[in-house]
Design a protein around this motif. Structure first.
Motif, mmCIF file in Angstrom:
data_model
loop_
_atom_site.group_PDB
_atom_site.id
_atom_site.type_symbol
_atom_site.label_atom_id
_atom_site.label_comp_id
_atom_site.label_asym_id
_atom_site.label_seq_id
_atom_site.Cartn_x
_atom_site.Cartn_y
_atom_site.Cartn_z
ATOM 1 N N UNK A 118 2.467 -6.192 1.076
ATOM 2 C CA UNK A 118 1.141 -6.430 0.501
ATOM 3 C C UNK A 118 0.836 -5.324 -0.501
ATOM 4 N N UNK A 119 0.456 -5.706 -1.698
ATOM 5 C CA UNK A 119 0.132 -4.730 -2.746
ATOM 6 C C UNK A 119 -1.342 -4.409 -2.741
ATOM 7 N N UNK A 120 -1.654 -3.116 -2.928
ATOM 8 C CA UNK A 120 -3.041 -2.694 -2.999
ATOM 9 C C UNK A 120 -3.702 -3.135 -4.293
ATOM 10 N N UNK A 121 -5.007 -3.084 -4.324
ATOM 11 C CA UNK A 121 -5.742 -3.505 -5.515
ATOM 12 C C UNK A 121 -5.680 -2.424 -6.595
ATOM 13 N N UNK A 122 -5.863 -2.842 -7.843
ATOM 14 C CA UNK A 122 -5.851 -1.917 -8.969
ATOM 15 C C UNK A 122 -7.207 -1.245 -9.134
ATOM 16 N N UNK A 123 -7.191 -0.068 -9.707
ATOM 17 C CA UNK A 123 -8.417 0.632 -10.066
ATOM 18 C C UNK A 123 -8.554 0.633 -11.577
ATOM 19 N N UNK A 124 -9.784 0.607 -12.066
ATOM 20 C CA UNK A 124 -10.044 0.579 -13.503
ATOM 21 C C UNK A 124 -11.059 1.667 -13.852
ATOM 22 N N UNK A 125 -10.686 2.553 -14.751
ATOM 23 C CA UNK A 125 -11.583 3.628 -15.181
ATOM 24 C C UNK A 125 -11.607 3.676 -16.707
ATOM 25 N N UNK A 126 -12.672 4.258 -17.255
ATOM 26 C CA UNK A 126 -12.786 4.434 -18.701
ATOM 27 C C UNK A 126 -12.588 5.908 -19.034
ATOM 28 N N UNK A 127 -11.909 6.162 -20.139
ATOM 29 C CA UNK A 127 -11.667 7.540 -20.568
ATOM 30 C C UNK A 127 -12.099 7.714 -22.013
ATOM 31 N N UNK A 128 -12.994 8.684 -22.234
ATOM 32 C CA UNK A 128 -13.466 8.970 -23.583
ATOM 33 C C UNK A 128 -12.470 9.878 -24.294
ATOM 34 N N UNK A 190 1.982 -9.998 6.289
ATOM 35 C CA UNK A 190 2.515 -8.647 6.463
ATOM 36 C C UNK A 190 3.466 -8.551 7.652
ATOM 37 N N UNK A 191 3.329 -9.432 8.626
ATOM 38 C CA UNK A 191 4.198 -9.407 9.799
ATOM 39 C C UNK A 191 3.787 -8.385 10.845
ATOM 40 N N UNK A 203 -10.202 -2.057 8.629
ATOM 41 C CA UNK A 203 -9.368 -2.993 9.393
ATOM 42 C C UNK A 203 -7.931 -3.045 8.918
ATOM 43 N N UNK A 204 -7.664 -2.475 7.725
ATOM 44 C CA UNK A 204 -6.299 -2.434 7.202
ATOM 45 C C UNK A 204 -5.642 -1.069 7.359
ATOM 46 N N UNK A 205 -6.339 -0.164 8.052
ATOM 47 C CA UNK A 205 -5.794 1.174 8.248
ATOM 48 C C UNK A 205 -5.970 2.075 7.045
ATOM 49 N N UNK A 236 -1.726 -0.070 -0.466
ATOM 50 C CA UNK A 236 -1.565 -1.415 0.063
ATOM 51 C C UNK A 236 -1.810 -1.443 1.559
ATOM 52 N N UNK A 237 -2.482 -2.467 2.066
ATOM 53 C CA UNK A 237 -2.696 -2.590 3.511
ATOM 54 C C UNK A 237 -1.373 -2.584 4.280
ATOM 55 N N UNK A 238 -1.391 -2.058 5.471
ATOM 56 C CA UNK A 238 -0.208 -2.027 6.357
ATOM 57 C C UNK A 238 0.970 -1.296 5.690
ATOM 58 N N UNK A 239 0.681 -0.146 5.066
ATOM 59 C CA UNK A 239 1.709 0.645 4.383
ATOM 60 C C UNK A 239 2.394 -0.142 3.272
ATOM 61 N N UNK A 240 1.624 -0.969 2.581
ATOM 62 C CA UNK A 240 2.172 -1.776 1.496
ATOM 63 C C UNK A 240 2.323 -0.985 0.212
#
Length: 375
Positions: A118-128, A190-191, A203-205, A236-240
Motif C-alpha cells: 500500500x502506497x502512502x498519500x502524496x504531500x503538496x507544498x508551495x515554495x516561493x 495488505x494481507x 488505525x494504520x499504525x 504507507x499503511x502497514x509499512x507500505x
C-alpha cells in the motif's frame, strides 16, 4: 552517462497519440519484456522498466504536458514524475489499470500472488522563489508535517484473506464457472492487520511528525512548475511504500526586473540631457549591477540587449538575454532661465523631429549592447 531515450520513441507512438494508443503500446511492450517471461534477462528487465517509466509520464495529462514542454529536464532531478526513479513495486502497481485482474497476482500490486504494497498519500507544498534563486538554482530546506510509521506497532496476518491480500470467488456464468479475485475488504489488500499500536497511532499504525527536507531546485524553473521528491510524502499503511512530496514553484515578483521566459526586461529612465549627449547608465541585472552606454541621440523606446544576462534554460540550453528599454524622462517643471534656454533651442534645426526608418520600426530598436560592464 548514457542519454535518456525519448518517451514517445520508447513506446513507439507519436506525440499526437491518444490515451488508448499509448496504453495499447505500453501493454504490448510490458507483455514482451515482463520479467516472468524473461527470467534472468537483465536487458529485458531494463526495457520493461524503461517502458513503465515512459507510460507513467505519457499516461498522465499533467506529466505529459510538462514533458512535451521541458523534455527530460522537466521530469528529472527535483521534478520526479518518471525520471528513472521507478522501482518494481511502482511498476507492478500500474498493471491493475492496464491488464485488470486477468493476470492475477503477477500483474497486481505485488509479484507472485502475494499481498500488495500500500502506497502512502502524496504531500503538496508551495515554495516561493526569487528571481535570483531561479537564475542560479538553489537548495532549500522545508519543514513538513507528515504521517510516519509509529514505533512499537506490530502486525498480524489478516484472518479474512489468510495473508494473501485477495479474496477468490467462483461464479457461474453462461459460459461456465469463472474465478475472480479482488482485494480483501478487511485489510484492503495488505494481507495484514494491526496487532498492537502505541498511543497516538491511528488505525494504520501511523502518527504525525515534523521532518525537515532539503530540496535541490534546478536553475530556470517557472511559476506553477511542480517538483516531485520521491518517497518524502506520507508513510504507507502497514509499512507500505511512502508517497511523494509535490513542490509547486511560486515566483516572487522582482521589484525592477520582469521575466519573459528565459529573458528579463528592465525599463531604464534616462534624462533628456543624457539621451542627447550620451552617458554611462547603471542598471540592475540578476547577477549584480551593470553599466550600459547610452549613445548620443538615443531615442525613447530604444531597446539594448545584454547577451547572456537572462535566466538559465531549465533544459540546459544556455541562458536568455536581458533587454533594457530606454525611456526618456521629460522635465515637468522649469525655472524661468531654464525655460528661456529651451525656447532658444526650440527653433533649431537639430531639435525639429526628423526620424529616419531606423527610428520608426519597433524591431529595429533592439540592438546588442556590447558596452556593459558588470561589477
Amino acid at each position: 552517462m548514457s542519454q535518456k531515450r525519448d518517451y514517445y520513441e520508447i513506446l513507439g507512438v507519436s506525440k499526437s497519440a491518444s490515451e488508448s494508443e499509448i496504453k495499447k503500446a505500453y501493454r504490448k511492450l510490458a507483455l514482451k519484456f515482463h520479467p516472468d517471461k524473461n527470467p534472468g534477462d537483465s536487458s529485458a528487465e531494463d526495457k520493461f522498466k524503461e517502458a513503465a517509466e515512459a507510460y507513467e509520464v505519457l499516461s498522465s495529462a499533467e506529466k505529459k504536458s510538462r514533458y512535451d514542454q521541458y523534455g527530460h529536464a522537466g521530469m528529472g532531478q527535483g521534478f520526479g514524475g518518471g525520471g528513472g526513479g521507478m522501482n518494481m513495486d511502482d511498476i507492478f502497481s500500474q498493471f491493475g489499470d492496464i491488464f485488470g485482474g486477468a493476470f492475477g497476482g503477477s500483474f497486481g500490486g505485488s509479484r507472485g500472488g502475494g499481498s500488495r504494497v500500500v502506497k502512502g498519500s502524496n504531500l503538496r507544498v508551495k515554495m516561493k522563489m526569487t528571481l535570483e534563486d531561479i537564475a542560479n538554482g538553489v537548495k532549500k530546506k522545508i519543514k513538513v508535517n507528515k504521517l510516519v510509521n509509529a514505533e512499537g506497532v506490530t502486525f498480524k496476518t489478516c484472518s479474512n484473506c489468510k495473508g494473501t491480500g485477495r479474496i477468490t470467488r467462483m461464479a457461474q456464468t453462461f459460459i461456465g464457472a469463472m474465478q475472480t479475485q479482488s482485494a480483501c475488504n478487511v485489510c484492503h489488500g495488505a494481507g495484514k492487520m494491526i496487532d498492537k499500536k502505541p498511543a497516538g497511532a491511528d488505525q494504520n499504525g501511523l502518527k504525525r511528525q515534523e521532518e525537515v527536507i532539503e530540496i535541490e531546485i534546478p536553475a530556470g524553473v517557472e511559476e506553477g512548475m511542480q517538483l516531485n521528491v520521491r518517497g518524502k510524502g506520507n508513510a504507507g499503511p502497514f509499512n507500505g511504500v511512502p508517497g511523494d512530496l509535490m513542490v509547486v514553484i511560486e515566483e516572487v515578483e522582482h521589484a525592477e526586473l520582469k521575466r519573459d521566459g528565459d529573458n528579463v526586461h528592465y525599463e531604464a529612465i534616462v534624462s533628456f540631457m543624457d539621451a542627447v549627449l550620451g552617458a554611462s547608465v547603471e542598471v540592475p541585472t540578476i547577477s549584480g549591477k551593470a553599466k550600459i552606454k547610452v549613445e548620443p541621440g538615443t531615442q525613447s523606446g530604444k531597446v539594448l540587449r545584454l547577451r547572456g544576462k537572462g535566466l538559465s534554460n531549465v533544459q540546459g540550453y544556455g541562458s536568455g538575454d536581458m533587454f533594457v528599454h530606454i525611456n526618456i524622462w521629460t522635465p515637468t517643471e522649469l525655472t524661468k532661465s531654464e525655460k528661456e534656454l529651451i525656447e532658444k533651442l526650440q527653433d533649431s534645426a537639430n531639435f525639429i523631429p526628423n526620424p529616419d526608418n531606423k527610428d520608426k520600426g519597433f524591431f529595429t530598436k533592439c540592438v546588442t549592447c556590447s558596452h556593459d560592464e558588470v561589477y
